[in-house]
Design an enzyme around this catalytic site. Structure first.
Site, PDB file in Angstrom:
ATOM      1  N   CYS A 233       0.869  -1.181   0.000  1.00  0.00           N
ATOM      2  CA  CYS A 233       0.000   0.000   0.000  1.00  0.00           C
ATOM      3  C   CYS A 233       0.893   1.214   0.000  1.00  0.00           C
ATOM      4  O   CYS A 233       1.718   1.374  -0.900  1.00  0.00           O
ATOM      5  CB  CYS A 233      -0.965  -0.025   1.178  1.00  0.00           C
ATOM      6  SG  CYS A 233      -0.188  -0.097   2.795  1.00  0.00           S
ATOM      7  N   ARG A 238      -2.226  -0.923   5.554  1.00  0.00           N
ATOM      8  CA  ARG A 238      -3.437  -1.371   4.861  1.00  0.00           C
ATOM      9  C   ARG A 238      -3.177  -2.712   4.169  1.00  0.00           C
ATOM     10  O   ARG A 238      -4.052  -3.568   4.089  1.00  0.00           O
ATOM     11  CB  ARG A 238      -3.880  -0.317   3.831  1.00  0.00           C
ATOM     12  CG  ARG A 238      -4.498   0.915   4.459  1.00  0.00           C
ATOM     13  CD  ARG A 238      -4.874   1.951   3.407  1.00  0.00           C
ATOM     14  NE  ARG A 238      -3.703   2.649   2.870  1.00  0.00           N
ATOM     15  CZ  ARG A 238      -3.759   3.531   1.878  1.00  0.00           C
ATOM     16  NH1 ARG A 238      -4.902   3.795   1.284  1.00  0.00           N
ATOM     17  NH2 ARG A 238      -2.666   4.141   1.475  1.00  0.00           N
TER      18      ARG A 238
END
Lengths: 281, 99
Positions: A233, A238
């Site tokens: 990410c 994430r």
């Protein structure tokens, strides 16, 4: 991989707050939420100040992790239940980090702090102290951590799963839309990456979607189950969430998280970058 | 530059550059601010884009791009949403009532 081995519900958690051998830990980058009220008995882990090296860009070393967990009162044989804000991003990162250092029994609280709060479950401000332990960590398990050179080598060969938002993937934004957009690195994505935003794997209340739904989402995006996989990410939290979905929930075996992610890749000199949605390729 | 992706503290004021498109406002219930609501930014197709937690004064803020957006708030007392159209850079205000 059974879901019950890696994920617990808020209801199960509330019933097991006092269970010996079960330790709850709230993980976040901004720990003011914990200070304002946490799950009763949960210890606090500060993602930034406790899990990251204060000077160079890397994790605390094995000895540092041993010291940290010993001071938190976590034993090698404890079941550690991790939860946090931001839809469990930092808790998922910590889950991956605990696995990296070889902790045996660690699980995520499904939905994290959001689900807990939306359910109206109890939070308190009691100071939590646990008796110190002598925690022993393993050497990092590098089968789940990707570094930049292997990411460049993986272009066109492995599944590269970019879990940022479509606008970050295409190069329109450099950071998620809740952050200012002033950044040093170039915009875009790693060539051949598929874009499956982390949020596709989560319901509105922060819980993970069912395995059937998850399989369909990744298949539709062009994820090839026969290939090895690297998720990334912007800074790697994430993508820990997606790493968890792909490896721990769906059981794909060779899945790595690239914690250098876009803030490293987008700053490298000479590497290829692709712009746009990537779907025309 | 932010070295992480966690949501910053909401509320207060920010300096907005001439190129940034900011969507901001309050979550309210019966006219009173609602803090601790989970505010989600959805794009014009309803796809999730970002999420923050409203400040004790009910404030939230997103750094988006020009276009049509939906802001949706979740709170243990109820949910609500509102549409906002950002035609260009600058600060665009929007209020969300939850019930």
């Amino acid at each position: 991989m059974s879901r019950e081995n890696v994920l617990v519900s808020a209801a199960w958690s509330e019933e097991n707050l006092q269970t010996p051998g079960v330790v709850f830990a709230e993980v976040d980058e901004d720990t003011t939420a914990y200070d304002g009220g946490h799950i009763p008995g949960a210890v606090k882990i500060d993602w930034k100040n406790e899990l990251q090296d204060p000077i160079r860009r890397d994790f605390v070393d094995r000895e540092g992790f041993e010291k940290l967990l010993s001071a938190k009162g976590i034993s090698n044989d404890d079941t550690v239940i991790l939860y946090g804000g931001n839809n469990n991003w930092f808790a998922a990162y910590a889950y991956w980090y605990f696995k990296l250092y070889g902790h045996n029994d660690v699980k995520l609280l499904d939905g994290g702090r959001k689900k807990w709060e939306l359910d109206g479950r109890p939070l308190d401000k009691e100071e939590v102290t646990r008796e110190a332990t002598s925690y022993k960590a393993q050497e990092q398990d590098l089968t789940i951590r990707a570094f930049r050179d292997e990411v460049v080598d993986a272009i066109g060969k492995k599944n590269l799963v970019d879990v940022r938002s479509p606008d970050e993937f295409s190069g329109k934004l450099l950071a998620p839309a809740h952050l200012p957009q002033e950044q040093a690195q170039r915009a875009g994505h790693i060539p051949s990456a598929v874009n499956v935003p982390w949020s596709k794997a989560a319901n509105e209340d922060g819980t993970f979607k069912s395995n059937d739904e998850l399989r369909e989402i990744y298949a539709e995006a062009g994820f090839d189950g026969s290939r090895k996989t690297i998720a990334y990410c912007r800074i790697g939290e994430r993508s820990s969430h997606t790493w968890f979905a792909l490896r721990e929930l769906l059981g794909h075996e060779d899945v790595k998280n690239y914690d250098g992610s876009w803030t490293e890749y987008g700053s490298l000199v000479g590497v290829p970058i692709e712009l746009g949605s990537g779907k025309e390729a | 530059m932010s070295d992480s992706c966690g949501a910053p503290v909401q509320g207060g004021t920010v300096e907005v550059s001439t190129t940034e498109t900011v969507l901001q406002g309050k979550v309210v219930s019966g006219g009173a601010p609602v803090g601790g609501a989970y505010v989600r930014l959805l794009d014009s197709t309803g796809e999730f884009t970002a999420e923050v937690v409203s400040s004790p004064e009910g404030d939230f803020r997103f750094f988006a791009a020009p276009g049509s957006w939906t802001v949706r708030a979740l709170h243990r007392t109820g949910n609500g949403q509102a549409d906002v159209s950002a035609e260009g850079p600058g600060v665009h205000a929007v209020e969300i009532a939850v019930a």
